[in-house]
Design a protein around this motif. Sequence first.
Motif, PDB file in Angstrom:
ATOM      1  N   ASP A 166      -5.776  -0.616   1.528  1.00 54.94           N
ATOM      2  CA  ASP A 166      -6.615  -0.866   2.707  1.00 54.94           C
ATOM      3  C   ASP A 166      -6.842   0.205   3.372  1.00 54.94           C
ATOM      4  O   ASP A 166      -5.666   1.024   3.969  1.00 54.94           O
ATOM      5  CB  ASP A 166      -5.740  -2.015   3.501  1.00 54.94           C
ATOM      6  CG  ASP A 166      -6.590  -2.217   4.826  1.00 54.94           C
ATOM      7  OD1 ASP A 166      -7.699  -2.143   4.945  1.00 54.94           O
ATOM      8  OD2 ASP A 166      -5.912  -3.010   5.444  1.00 54.94           O
ATOM      9  N   SER A 167      -7.998   0.786   3.593  1.00 52.90           N
ATOM     10  CA  SER A 167      -8.241   2.019   4.470  1.00 52.90           C
ATOM     11  C   SER A 167      -7.682   1.980   5.947  1.00 52.90           C
ATOM     12  O   SER A 167      -7.541   2.715   6.435  1.00 52.90           O
ATOM     13  CB  SER A 167      -9.651   2.443   4.379  1.00 52.90           C
ATOM     14  OG  SER A 167     -10.597   1.421   5.018  1.00 52.90           O
ATOM     15  N   ALA A 168      -7.758   0.993   6.491  1.00 52.45           N
ATOM     16  CA  ALA A 168      -7.298   0.466   7.856  1.00 52.45           C
ATOM     17  C   ALA A 168      -5.794   0.943   7.892  1.00 52.45           C
ATOM     18  O   ALA A 168      -5.195   1.288   9.100  1.00 52.45           O
ATOM     19  CB  ALA A 168      -7.548  -0.902   8.364  1.00 52.45           C
ATOM     20  N   ASN A 169      -4.993   0.777   7.087  1.00 54.26           N
ATOM     21  CA  ASN A 169      -3.647   1.000   7.013  1.00 54.26           C
ATOM     22  C   ASN A 169      -3.277   2.062   6.453  1.00 54.26           C
ATOM     23  O   ASN A 169      -1.953   2.159   6.050  1.00 54.26           O
ATOM     24  CB  ASN A 169      -2.917  -0.209   6.343  1.00 54.26           C
ATOM     25  CG  ASN A 169      -3.024  -1.468   7.206  1.00 54.26           C
ATOM     26  OD1 ASN A 169      -3.247  -1.493   8.393  1.00 54.26           O
ATOM     27  ND2 ASN A 169      -3.316  -2.893   6.591  1.00 54.26           N
TER      28      ASN A 169
ATOM     29  N   ASN B 144      -5.944   9.114   0.843  1.00 50.78           N
ATOM     30  CA  ASN B 144      -7.376   9.109   0.899  1.00 50.78           C
ATOM     31  C   ASN B 144      -8.030   8.550  -0.257  1.00 50.78           C
ATOM     32  O   ASN B 144      -9.168   7.920  -0.053  1.00 50.78           O
ATOM     33  CB  ASN B 144      -7.890  10.485   1.372  1.00 50.78           C
ATOM     34  CG  ASN B 144      -7.616  10.901   2.689  1.00 50.78           C
ATOM     35  OD1 ASN B 144      -7.359   9.907   3.670  1.00 50.78           O
ATOM     36  ND2 ASN B 144      -7.390  12.152   2.914  1.00 50.78           N
TER      37      ASN B 144
ATOM     38  N   ASP C  70       0.945  -1.201  -0.087  1.00 57.30           N
ATOM     39  CA  ASP C  70       0.013  -0.033   0.334  1.00 57.30           C
ATOM     40  C   ASP C  70       0.919   1.318  -0.063  1.00 57.30           C
ATOM     41  O   ASP C  70       0.501   2.008  -0.773  1.00 57.30           O
ATOM     42  CB  ASP C  70      -1.054  -0.091   1.275  1.00 57.30           C
ATOM     43  CG  ASP C  70      -2.129  -1.078   0.910  1.00 57.30           C
ATOM     44  OD1 ASP C  70      -2.430  -1.495  -0.097  1.00 57.30           O
ATOM     45  OD2 ASP C  70      -2.816  -1.224   2.020  1.00 57.30           O
TER      46      ASP C  70
ATOM     47  N   SER D 299       0.455   3.642   6.035  1.00 52.51           N
ATOM     48  CA  SER D 299       1.029   3.475   4.517  1.00 52.51           C
ATOM     49  C   SER D 299       1.581   4.921   4.014  1.00 52.51           C
ATOM     50  O   SER D 299       2.522   5.041   3.422  1.00 52.51           O
ATOM     51  CB  SER D 299       0.123   2.869   3.764  1.00 52.51           C
ATOM     52  OG  SER D 299      -0.068   1.382   4.069  1.00 52.51           O
TER      53      SER D 299
ATOM     54  N   ALA E 210      -7.669   4.891  -0.852  1.00 53.85           N
ATOM     55  CA  ALA E 210      -8.518   4.333   0.169  1.00 53.85           C
ATOM     56  C   ALA E 210      -9.934   4.318  -0.156  1.00 53.85           C
ATOM     57  O   ALA E 210     -10.751   3.316  -0.164  1.00 53.85           O
ATOM     58  CB  ALA E 210      -8.146   4.717   1.642  1.00 53.85           C
ATOM     59  N   ARG E 211     -10.400   5.460  -0.772  1.00 52.37           N
ATOM     60  CA  ARG E 211     -11.827   5.389  -1.054  1.00 52.37           C
ATOM     61  C   ARG E 211     -12.272   4.674  -2.169  1.00 52.37           C
ATOM     62  O   ARG E 211     -13.448   4.176  -2.266  1.00 52.37           O
ATOM     63  CB  ARG E 211     -12.212   7.210  -1.069  1.00 52.37           C
ATOM     64  CG  ARG E 211     -12.626   7.642  -0.011  1.00 52.37           C
ATOM     65  CD  ARG E 211     -13.183   9.377  -0.171  1.00 52.37           C
ATOM     66  NE  ARG E 211     -11.965   9.955  -0.444  1.00 52.37           N
ATOM     67  CZ  ARG E 211     -11.797  10.956  -1.389  1.00 52.37           C
ATOM     68  NH1 ARG E 211     -12.531  11.160  -2.368  1.00 52.37           N
ATOM     69  NH2 ARG E 211     -10.618  11.629  -1.398  1.00 52.37           N
TER      70      ARG E 211
END
Length: 92
Positions: A70-73, A61, A34, A77, A64-65
Amino acid sequence: MKRLVVAMLAMCLPGVALADREKADMCAVSLQADAKRIYDEVVPSVAASTNIKRIARRQANLLARTGKIDSANAVASTLQARTCLRLARPGR
């Protein structure tokens, strides 16, 4: 004489920028997937005046959107990618 100095400086500048990018690319090899994706998206737009923190955060952002990272990381990242992106800044 002045023209000679200007010409010599102009010849040196691309080499400096290339060296900075090479160091950054070597750093990016060790990034997790990521962070590498963020790096790859941002590095072409890095210039001496680039706000790396802002541009990396915006790109993370967006990625991730859209589900590309992975939005959690995303925050971790982004921090990893910024470490290498700073090396790509010309004239640092």
